[in-house]
Motif scaffolding. Structure first.
Motif, short mmCIF file in Angstrom:
data_model
loop_
_atom_site.label_atom_id
_atom_site.label_comp_id
_atom_site.label_asym_id
_atom_site.label_seq_id
_atom_site.Cartn_x
_atom_site.Cartn_y
_atom_site.Cartn_z
N SER A 1 41.83 28.22 35.66
CA SER A 1 42.19 29.28 36.33
C SER A 1 43.14 28.64 37.65
O SER A 1 44.38 29.11 37.76
CB SER A 1 41.03 29.88 37.24
OG SER A 1 40.57 30.58 36.31
N GLU B 1 31.66 28.17 45.63
CA GLU B 1 31.21 27.49 44.44
C GLU B 1 30.18 28.08 43.71
O GLU B 1 29.86 28.04 42.71
CB GLU B 1 31.33 25.83 44.63
CG GLU B 1 31.11 25.13 43.38
CD GLU B 1 32.46 24.27 43.02
OE1 GLU B 1 32.13 23.54 42.31
OE2 GLU B 1 33.34 24.75 43.44
N TRP C 1 36.47 27.65 33.40
CA TRP C 1 36.99 28.61 33.95
C TRP C 1 37.82 28.38 35.38
O TRP C 1 38.91 28.53 35.37
CB TRP C 1 35.99 29.80 34.30
CG TRP C 1 36.31 31.00 35.10
CD1 TRP C 1 37.63 31.65 34.92
CD2 TRP C 1 35.37 31.86 35.45
NE1 TRP C 1 37.69 32.71 35.60
CE2 TRP C 1 36.42 33.13 35.93
CE3 TRP C 1 34.22 32.02 35.62
CZ2 TRP C 1 35.86 34.00 36.53
CZ3 TRP C 1 33.83 33.12 36.46
CH2 TRP C 1 34.59 34.29 36.87
N LEU C 2 37.29 27.72 36.15
CA LEU C 2 37.66 27.03 37.40
C LEU C 2 38.84 26.16 37.32
O LEU C 2 39.91 26.26 37.77
CB LEU C 2 36.73 26.36 38.31
CG LEU C 2 36.88 26.14 39.64
CD1 LEU C 2 37.77 27.30 40.54
CD2 LEU C 2 36.02 25.36 40.37
N LEU D 1 30.58 31.49 42.32
CA LEU D 1 31.23 31.36 41.09
C LEU D 1 30.22 30.81 39.98
O LEU D 1 30.36 31.38 38.80
CB LEU D 1 32.42 30.27 41.16
CG LEU D 1 33.65 30.82 41.78
CD1 LEU D 1 34.57 29.75 42.17
CD2 LEU D 1 34.20 32.02 41.18
N GLY E 1 36.10 24.82 44.25
CA GLY E 1 35.91 26.16 44.55
C GLY E 1 35.61 26.71 46.01
O GLY E 1 36.24 27.74 46.58
N LEU F 1 39.07 27.04 47.76
CA LEU F 1 39.82 28.01 47.67
C LEU F 1 40.68 28.94 48.56
O LEU F 1 41.76 29.28 48.74
CB LEU F 1 39.25 29.16 46.50
CG LEU F 1 39.17 28.66 45.20
CD1 LEU F 1 38.27 29.59 44.24
CD2 LEU F 1 40.35 28.44 44.39
N SER G 1 39.82 32.49 31.87
CA SER G 1 40.97 32.12 32.89
C SER G 1 41.96 33.33 32.94
O SER G 1 42.98 33.40 33.76
CB SER G 1 41.41 30.84 32.76
OG SER G 1 42.32 30.59 31.62
N ILE H 1 31.81 27.08 33.98
CA ILE H 1 32.35 27.23 35.00
C ILE H 1 33.50 26.20 35.37
O ILE H 1 34.59 26.28 35.94
CB ILE H 1 31.32 27.11 36.31
CG1 ILE H 1 31.91 27.44 37.33
CG2 ILE H 1 30.74 25.92 36.65
CD1 ILE H 1 32.64 29.05 37.73
N SER I 1 41.91 35.35 35.46
CA SER I 1 42.36 35.03 36.66
C SER I 1 43.75 35.05 36.74
O SER I 1 44.56 35.50 37.89
CB SER I 1 41.98 33.72 36.96
OG SER I 1 40.56 33.45 36.94
#
Length: 261
Positions: free
Chosen positions: A137, A93, A133-134, A96, A241, A244, A187, A130, A190
């Motif tokens: 994604s 995390e 994005w996270l 990222l 994160g 994952l 994303s 983030i 990703s």
């Protein structure tokens, strides 16, 4: 002449995410803050619904037959524990967030996109990047449509599943980008990487994972989506994160249990 090739479904999916994100970014700044907050809450609730639909895969018949009736929940628990411990030790995390900062720094010449002021990219903007994005994604890359659709594409069985996913992701990207901005646009990378690799593996290996392994991965991903929903609803900042690696651990644990039976 019909245009069809392995990866077409993923290409369409990436296109819809990009278009949806750009549209969301175009109109997002025109919405009042309260409206954007409501949109984020709706996304959190919808993500929670999608998480629930994925989590029920823990009761999948194929998974139960392959591992036994009591094992699926333990497999998901073990995957999240092992993956979470490994991810936290690797500081995924945190890395990222650092990567997001690098990307944002390179885009500093266009401050309107990343939310930076005259002083540069601030911490709040990085967190927003983030988060978008996270969140996007994981939403786009975790679930049965991602795995089954990409494998079906790679096996030459059609792209119908990814076409459906593309439509859903396009609207979701529009909604996310209206709240989180350019992070949602990234994303699409990703989606291209995850689905592209799954499609390639489908081409090279045929059937990549048995149904039981896919069910375990989907259920694990569903709980991770719950974490995303909690973050979107500002209930708890779950370090998704760091979790994952659980997506890799889940099918591996399933195989271990199957081998020991």
């Amino acid at each position: 002449m019909t245009v069809d090739f392995p990866g077409l479904g993923t290409a369409i999916n990436v296109f819809t995410v990009v278009v949806g994100a750009l549209l969301g970014m175009a109109v997002g700044h025109r919405l009042p803050g309260h409206t954007r907050s409501v949109v984020t809450d709706v996304l959190g609730l919808t993500t929670l619904l999608m998480a629930g639909l994925s989590v029920v895969s823990v009761t999948d018949v194929a998974l139960g037959r392959a591992t036994g009736t009591g094992a699926p929940v333990l497999i998901v628990l073990g995957a999240l524990l092992i993956g979470g411990i490994g991810g936290s030790l690797l500081r995924i995390e945190e890395r990222l967030e650092s990567l997001a900062g690098v990307v944002q720094a390179r885009m500093a010449r266009r401050p309107a996109l990343v939310g930076a002021g005259e002083a540069g990219v601030d911490h709040a903007a990085r967190e927003r990047f983030i988060e978008g994005w996270l969140s996007a994604s994981l939403l786009f890359c975790v679930g049965p449509l991602t795995i089954l659709g990409s494998l079906s594409d790679g096996l030459g069985r059609g792209i119908e599943q990814l076409m459906l996913k593309s439509v859903l992701d396009g609207f979701a990207a529009m909604a996310f980008a209206s709240s989180f901005g350019v992070g949602v646009l990234f994303s699409a990378v990703s989606v291209a990487v995850v689905q592209g690799l799954l499609t390639l593996l489908g081409v090279m290996l045929g059937s990549l994972l048995p149904d039981a392994h896919i069910a375990a991965l989907t259920a694990t991903g569903g709980l991770m989506l719950v974490g995303i929903a909690l973050r979107l609803l500002n209930i708890k900042q779950v370090p998704v994160g760091d979790l994952l690696p659980a997506l890799v651990v889940a099918p591996l644990l399933t195989q271990v249990v199957v081998s020991l039976r």
